[in-house]
Design a protein around this motif. Structure first.
Motif, mmCIF file in Angstrom:
data_model
loop_
_atom_site.group_PDB
_atom_site.id
_atom_site.type_symbol
_atom_site.label_atom_id
_atom_site.label_comp_id
_atom_site.label_asym_id
_atom_site.label_seq_id
_atom_site.Cartn_x
_atom_site.Cartn_y
_atom_site.Cartn_z
ATOM 1 N N ARG A 14 -62.948 1.904 69.824
ATOM 2 C CA ARG A 14 -63.849 1.052 69.021
ATOM 3 C C ARG A 14 -63.142 0.409 67.836
ATOM 4 O O ARG A 14 -63.275 -0.780 67.593
ATOM 5 C CB ARG A 14 -65.026 1.876 68.519
ATOM 6 N N CYS A 15 -62.412 1.232 67.062
ATOM 7 C CA CYS A 15 -61.831 0.709 65.817
ATOM 8 C C CYS A 15 -60.302 0.752 65.782
ATOM 9 O O CYS A 15 -59.707 0.331 64.805
ATOM 10 C CB CYS A 15 -62.399 1.472 64.622
ATOM 11 N N ALA A 16 -59.688 1.290 66.811
ATOM 12 C CA ALA A 16 -58.234 1.389 66.951
ATOM 13 C C ALA A 16 -57.576 2.361 65.963
ATOM 14 O O ALA A 16 -56.362 2.346 65.796
ATOM 15 C CB ALA A 16 -57.573 0.023 66.865
ATOM 16 N N ALA A 17 -58.367 3.212 65.309
ATOM 17 C CA ALA A 17 -57.792 4.243 64.438
ATOM 18 C C ALA A 17 -56.998 5.224 65.295
ATOM 19 O O ALA A 17 -57.349 5.479 66.446
ATOM 20 C CB ALA A 17 -58.893 4.977 63.686
ATOM 21 N N ARG A 18 -55.944 5.785 64.716
ATOM 22 C CA ARG A 18 -55.104 6.746 65.430
ATOM 23 C C ARG A 18 -55.279 8.129 64.844
ATOM 24 O O ARG A 18 -55.398 8.286 63.638
ATOM 25 C CB ARG A 18 -53.640 6.345 65.320
ATOM 26 N N SER A 19 -55.274 9.124 65.728
ATOM 27 C CA SER A 19 -55.344 10.513 65.299
ATOM 28 C C SER A 19 -54.383 11.331 66.147
ATOM 29 O O SER A 19 -54.327 11.168 67.365
ATOM 30 C CB SER A 19 -56.763 11.059 65.465
ATOM 31 N N TRP A 20 -53.637 12.201 65.490
ATOM 32 C CA TRP A 20 -52.737 13.094 66.202
ATOM 33 C C TRP A 20 -53.334 14.495 66.324
ATOM 34 O O TRP A 20 -52.683 15.389 66.830
ATOM 35 C CB TRP A 20 -51.386 13.147 65.483
ATOM 36 N N HIS A 21 -54.563 14.674 65.875
ATOM 37 C CA HIS A 21 -55.201 15.986 65.959
ATOM 38 C C HIS A 21 -55.557 16.263 67.418
ATOM 39 O O HIS A 21 -56.243 15.464 68.049
ATOM 40 C CB HIS A 21 -56.460 16.023 65.084
ATOM 41 N N PRO A 22 -55.120 17.386 67.975
ATOM 42 C CA PRO A 22 -55.353 17.653 69.397
ATOM 43 C C PRO A 22 -56.827 17.750 69.779
ATOM 44 O O PRO A 22 -57.207 17.379 70.882
ATOM 45 C CB PRO A 22 -54.630 18.968 69.651
ATOM 46 N N VAL A 23 -57.676 18.230 68.878
ATOM 47 C CA VAL A 23 -59.105 18.336 69.203
ATOM 48 C C VAL A 23 -59.747 16.954 69.254
ATOM 49 O O VAL A 23 -60.594 16.701 70.113
ATOM 50 C CB VAL A 23 -59.840 19.263 68.208
ATOM 51 N N ASP A 24 -59.348 16.049 68.363
ATOM 52 C CA ASP A 24 -59.881 14.685 68.418
ATOM 53 C C ASP A 24 -59.582 14.062 69.775
ATOM 54 O O ASP A 24 -60.452 13.445 70.397
ATOM 55 C CB ASP A 24 -59.277 13.812 67.320
ATOM 56 N N LYS A 25 -58.370 14.233 70.243
ATOM 57 C CA LYS A 25 -57.980 13.677 71.534
ATOM 58 C C LYS A 25 -58.750 14.350 72.668
ATOM 59 O O LYS A 25 -59.272 13.688 73.565
ATOM 60 C CB LYS A 25 -56.479 13.849 71.743
ATOM 61 N N GLN A 26 -58.845 15.657 72.619
ATOM 62 C CA GLN A 26 -59.531 16.417 73.664
ATOM 63 C C GLN A 26 -61.007 16.054 73.733
ATOM 64 O O GLN A 26 -61.566 15.886 74.809
ATOM 65 C CB GLN A 26 -59.375 17.907 73.393
ATOM 66 N N GLU A 27 -61.649 15.941 72.583
ATOM 67 C CA GLU A 27 -63.084 15.703 72.535
ATOM 68 C C GLU A 27 -63.457 14.219 72.459
ATOM 69 O O GLU A 27 -64.622 13.867 72.579
ATOM 70 C CB GLU A 27 -63.703 16.431 71.338
ATOM 71 N N GLY A 28 -62.478 13.360 72.201
ATOM 72 C CA GLY A 28 -62.765 11.931 72.099
ATOM 73 C C GLY A 28 -63.540 11.597 70.837
ATOM 74 O O GLY A 28 -64.467 10.801 70.855
ATOM 75 N N TYR A 29 -63.144 12.208 69.720
ATOM 76 C CA TYR A 29 -63.854 12.020 68.462
ATOM 77 C C TYR A 29 -63.039 11.156 67.511
ATOM 78 O O TYR A 29 -61.843 11.383 67.317
ATOM 79 C CB TYR A 29 -64.147 13.364 67.787
ATOM 80 N N CYS A 30 -63.686 10.174 66.903
ATOM 81 C CA CYS A 30 -63.025 9.324 65.918
ATOM 82 C C CYS A 30 -63.537 9.668 64.526
ATOM 83 O O CYS A 30 -64.737 9.557 64.258
ATOM 84 C CB CYS A 30 -63.285 7.849 66.211
ATOM 85 N N GLY A 31 -62.628 10.087 63.661
ATOM 86 C CA GLY A 31 -62.991 10.426 62.294
ATOM 87 C C GLY A 31 -63.375 9.214 61.464
ATOM 88 O O GLY A 31 -64.163 9.315 60.531
ATOM 89 N N ARG A 32 -62.839 8.052 61.780
ATOM 90 C CA ARG A 32 -63.186 6.838 61.039
ATOM 91 C C ARG A 32 -64.598 6.384 61.415
ATOM 92 O O ARG A 32 -65.402 6.059 60.557
ATOM 93 C CB ARG A 32 -62.191 5.725 61.315
ATOM 94 N N CYS A 33 -64.896 6.362 62.713
ATOM 95 C CA CYS A 33 -66.230 5.948 63.176
ATOM 96 C C CYS A 33 -67.268 7.061 62.990
ATOM 97 O O CYS A 33 -68.456 6.803 62.988
ATOM 98 C CB CYS A 33 -66.189 5.594 64.669
#
Length: 54
Positions: A14-33
């Motif tokens: 959605r917003c192209a923010a990047r996260s290297w946190h493994p749980v964000d990637k696993q769960e598909g969660y965006c901290g910015r959105c």
């Protein structure tokens, strides 16, 4: 260099923010959105992120 640098980040579709946190990637969660980009893997994850978003 840390081992984290060699891994590909999770990129929010959605917003192209990047996260290297493994749980964000696993769960598909965006901290910015503050939203999931896909259905979360578990209801426990939903509850945790709902509390963090307050």
């Amino acid at each position: 260099m840390s081992g984290q640098d060699s891994r590909k980040p999770f990129v929010c579709p959605r917003c192209a923010a990047r996260s290297w946190h493994p749980v964000d990637k696993q769960e598909g969660y965006c901290g910015r959105c503050k939203a999931f980009t896909a259905p979360p893997a578990s209801s426990d994850t939903i509850a945790v992120y709902a509390l963090l978003a307050r």
